[in-house]
Design a protein around this motif. Structure first.
Motif, PDB file in Angstrom:
ATOM      1  N   PRO A  46      21.028   5.845   0.104  1.00 39.14           N
ATOM      2  CA  PRO A  46      20.716   6.075  -1.315  1.00 39.14           C
ATOM      3  C   PRO A  46      19.464   6.936  -1.464  1.00 39.14           C
ATOM      4  CG  PRO A  46      21.115   3.739  -0.891  1.00 39.14           C
ATOM      5  CD  PRO A  46      21.012   4.409   0.439  1.00 39.14           C
ATOM      6  N   VAL A  47      19.443   7.767  -2.522  1.00 37.39           N
ATOM      7  CA  VAL A  47      18.268   8.575  -2.819  1.00 37.39           C
ATOM      8  C   VAL A  47      17.502   7.926  -3.966  1.00 37.39           C
ATOM      9  CG1 VAL A  47      19.392  10.685  -2.057  1.00 37.39           C
ATOM     10  CG2 VAL A  47      19.504  10.048  -4.467  1.00 37.39           C
ATOM     11  N   THR A  48      16.205   8.180  -3.984  1.00 35.51           N
ATOM     12  CA  THR A  48      15.365   7.650  -5.059  1.00 35.51           C
ATOM     13  C   THR A  48      15.332   8.649  -6.205  1.00 35.51           C
ATOM     14  OG1 THR A  48      13.982   6.445  -3.505  1.00 35.51           O
ATOM     15  CG2 THR A  48      13.061   6.859  -5.683  1.00 35.51           C
ATOM     16  N   VAL A  49      15.664   8.167  -7.405  1.00 37.48           N
ATOM     17  CA  VAL A  49      15.678   9.012  -8.595  1.00 37.48           C
ATOM     18  C   VAL A  49      14.656   8.465  -9.589  1.00 37.48           C
ATOM     19  CG1 VAL A  49      17.033   9.859 -10.544  1.00 37.48           C
ATOM     20  CG2 VAL A  49      18.084   9.673  -8.279  1.00 37.48           C
ATOM     21  N   LEU A  50      13.758   9.335 -10.031  1.00 36.14           N
ATOM     22  CA  LEU A  50      12.799   8.996 -11.088  1.00 36.14           C
ATOM     23  C   LEU A  50      13.305   9.626 -12.374  1.00 36.14           C
ATOM     24  CD1 LEU A  50       9.482   9.900  -9.209  1.00 36.14           C
ATOM     25  CD2 LEU A  50      10.775   7.765  -9.112  1.00 36.14           C
ATOM     26  N   CYS A  51      13.461   8.815 -13.423  1.00 35.11           N
ATOM     27  CA  CYS A  51      14.025   9.354 -14.656  1.00 35.11           C
ATOM     28  C   CYS A  51      13.575   8.528 -15.850  1.00 35.11           C
ATOM     29  CB  CYS A  51      15.554   9.368 -14.582  1.00 35.11           C
ATOM     30  SG  CYS A  51      16.288   7.716 -14.526  1.00 35.11           S
TER      31      CYS A  51
END
Length: 738
Positions: A37-42
């Motif tokens: 999994p990738v880390t997404v900041l939103c």
């Protein structure tokens, strides 16, 4: 070189963090072309595991956390794959479905499960273990979550935090978004924690003009409601218009036109040249407050003019009989209070601590119950009602419970369905506002007697009006003011100091020889009142923390959570409730790896925390001022469990946590009607605006066994010398007078 903008699409594997008020989220997202999994900041109004996400932005390298995707925009959609649907349903979001049932439902219905819940929920019972009750729970929770999500998206799109979406849903139901679109200003009227500025921000994004009549009317109404929250029953018209022009950022002609319209429609009422309030202006009322003033004045005058309907009582013999039964010899003022209670249909007994109010009340009740009179006892808060019951040995109710209040229908007891009883005793009357007294008096039976007990020198009610003081000042009701300290309390320094302060005298602050304030060795316990000098806010806060965590538990065996209460004048500054609660929480209930915590509305809650209920919640059976302890926090779904005094328990969803605040330190206003074994009060010029005699007096009278003031003697002297009280606009006093 600037990073290039990219797009990633995938399924939310885990919500690492999501702030409902700002929408900021840290997500773990699974994509097709990456094994991990990738880390997404939103920023997103609502996110849940399993949902699809389409994010556009750029990759950034964060030294502490590695490579992350910082999204400039995101689109969230219901999960599309079977795996995503299972993760979504198993997240705990939908009550009645956990990981096990999520797997069963997906195995049975596949990607059609959402359509099944929406349109054919009866089929859920085809799954073993899901009967009618669980199926209804799933369907109801599903509809609720869809509605809340719609509200959150609406608020988010209009630049407003989403933390109160649950509160909005509970107020408006599934029609919430429609109501918000048609009249966003309704939010400011109906939702606690949402003011005019928030509603105005939504209105502006919806295209409602700054000069619109709807906006101006909402602003005027908001100012009157705010004034009510500050204790006023009305506002001078000139003051209201000036405040409205400032709020609306307009000339006075716009709010004046709005006011005229509200007066014509009857939503507000003008009392021309209100001579009953010393002010050279007409006054503007909310109709319910004007009606309450009129009703209270009418009912009180009627009671005061009526003769008592008790059976014949020879008062001297009754007093002697009571003395023989109890062995208590009443003082002259105490005996006079009992006598007046037997001679009058309505009576007020007022006085400070230690003057024998409880003794007098017990004598009155003993004499009258011997004559078959049925007494009914009540108080404005649960803690005050509990104290009244303990001191009299009789059942006592909160006023709301006595009047059978229900959120949906209001007060069940009224003139058409009056209360049953002969003598109605109300304790802590200083806490009662004009609206509550209005409903109480309407529900009294025609032949009722009324006994009001309270300390008029304490803080007035949080709600509108100056009830007890106005009743006494009007001289309409016979009043007995007790000033002599009852001999059982003569040795109490708490009682002595409270009376000295109330009379404007600086008490002796010299510590006894054994009281070494520098190292806080409180060996001398004969004195139940102490002053510990500290010259800076930081040293005051450090000393309070040390007293609560170590010295008082060690020397007096006091429990930091249940026996010791810090009382402070304000919420703000380093000695306000917010900062002191953070400091005391860290000292008494620190963060650790095994203790789950939840952050909402700027407060972090942990299991073991001491908390305060901020307003009445009749569905949960908890009330404004109730203090409890968080016994646990569930994570699937998130629920906070609180056990309140008396053993009552309540559950809170995350969106309901604005009803709670940490209670290691509470405001003096919130302590009214309560007593605590030990009270600690910071006294500092930092609270200059709140250094008032009645505030300090109220704080000191909350302590039963021990009161400790920590701070600056100059600040203490300022408070004692400041006998000014905040002016409240009210017409009750004049209405009571002939």
């Amino acid at each position: 070189m600037a990073p290039s903008h990219e797009q990633i699409t995938g399924a939310i594997d885990r919500v690492t963090f999501h702030a409902e008020d700002t929408g900021f989220a840290i997500l773990k997202v699974r994509t097709q072309n990456r094994s991990e999994p990738v880390t997404v900041l939103c920023n997103a109004p609502a996110v849940n595991p399993g949902e699809k996400i389409d994010a556009r932005g750029a990759w950034v390298d964060v030294p502490e956390y590695g490579r992350q995707f910082k999204a400039a925009s995101v689109e969230i959609a219901p999960p599309g794959s079977v795996e995503g649907i299972e993760r979504f349903l198993g997240s705990g979001l939908i009550h009645g479905i956990g990981p096990t049932y999520a797997r069963k439902l997906v195995d049975k219905f596949g990607e059609n499960i959402f359509d099944i819940i929406d349109h054919s929920s009866k089929r859920l019972e085809e799954i073993g273990g899901i009967g009618k009750k669980r199926r209804i729970e799933i369907k109801s929770s599903w509809e609720k979550q869809k509605a809340i999500r719609g509200i959150m998206v609406f608020l988010y799109e209009h630049g407003v935090g989403t933390a109160r979406a649950l509160r909005i849903y509970k107020t408006y139901g599934e029609n919430a978004v429609e109501i918000l679109r048609s009249n966003p200003y309704q939010l400011a009227k109906d939702i606690h924690g949402i003011g005019f500025k928030t509603a105005d921000a939504i209105a502006r994004t919806l295209g409602i003009a700054k000069e619109s009549p709807e906006r101006a009317a909402a602003g005027v109404h908001h100012l009157l409601q705010t004034a009510s929250d500050q204790g006023h029953c009305a506002l001078p018209e000139s003051e209201l218009l000036a405040q409205a022009a400032e709020l609306l950022e307009s000339g006075e002609e716009i709010p004046r036109a709005a006011l005229d319209s509200l007066l014509v429609s009857g939503e507000l009422i003008r009392k021309e040249n209100s001579s009953f309030i010393p002010h050279p202006s007409s006054f503007i009322y909310l109709p319910e407050l004007l009606h309450a003033e009129k009703t209270v004045a009418e009912k009180i005058r009627g009671l005061a003019d009526a003769a008592p309907s008790y059976p014949p009582i020879e008062i001297d013999k009754a007093l002697e009989w009571s003395r023989e039964k109890t062995g208590i010899e009443l003082g002259e003022s105490q005996a006079r209070a009992v006598t007046e209670a037997l001679r009058n249909r309505a009576l007020i007994i007022t006085g400070g601590p230690g003057v024998g109010k409880t003794t007098i009340l017990n004598v009155i009740l003993r004499i009258l119950t011997a004559k078959k009179i049925n007494p009914v006892l009540c108080a404005p808060t649960g803690r005050a009602a509990k104290r009244l019951s303990e001191s009299t040995g009789r059942d006592a109710f909160t006023i709301h419970r006595l009047l059978e209040y229900q959120p949906a229908t209001g007060f069940g007891r009224n003139e058409d369905r009056p209360l049953v009883g002969d003598l109605f005793v109300m304790d802590e009357t200083s806490m009662v506002d004009i609206v509550l007294m209005h409903h109480f008096l309407k529900a009294l039976p025609e032949d009722a007697h009324l006994l009001l007990v309270g300390d008029t020198d304490q803080l007035p009610s949080v709600g509108p009006g100056n009830l007890l003081r106005d009743l006494i000042a009007s001289e309409t009701v016979t009043t007995v003011r007790l000033t002599d300290i009852f001999r059982q309390n003569a040795d109490s320094r708490i009682v002595q100091v409270a009376h000295e302060i109330n009379h404007g005298h600086i008490p002796d602050l010299t510590p006894p020889p054994a009281l070494k304030t520098e190292n806080l060795k409180l060996e001398t316990s004969q004195r139940d009142f102490h002053f510990i000098a500290r010259d800076t806010p930081e040293r005051i806060a450090e000393t309070i923390t040390h007293l609560v965590r170590e010295r008082l538990p060690e020397k007096f065996g006091l429990d930091p959570l249940h026996d010791i209460q810090v009382l402070t004048p304000m919420h703000r500054n380093s000695l306000g409730t917010v900062a002191l609660n953070q400091r005391l929480q860290a000292a008494l209930n620190p963060e650790n790896e095994i203790k789950f915590e939840i952050e909402r509305f700027g407060v972090t809650f942990r299991a073991g925390d001491k908390v305060l209920q901020l307003r009445n919640n009749y569905e949960k059976d908890v009330f404004n001022g109730d203090i409890g302890v968080i016994t646990g926090i569930d994570t699937d779904p998130v629920k906070v469990h609180v056990r309140f005094d008396g053993g009552r328990t309540a559950e809170y969803e995350p969106g309901e946590l604005d009803e709670l605040q940490l209670a290691y330190a509470i405001t003096i206003h919130k302590s009214q009607g309560s007593e605590f074994p030990a009270v600690i009060v910071p006294v500092s010029t930092q609270h200059y605006i709140m250094l008032q005699r009645n505030l300090l007096y109220t704080a000191i009278t909350r302590g039963k066994r021990l009161v400790i003031l920590v701070g600056d003697s100059k600040a203490l002297e300022l408070a004692i010398r400041n006998a000014e009280t905040t002016k409240r606009y009210s017409g009750l006093l004049s209405r009571l007078q002939p």
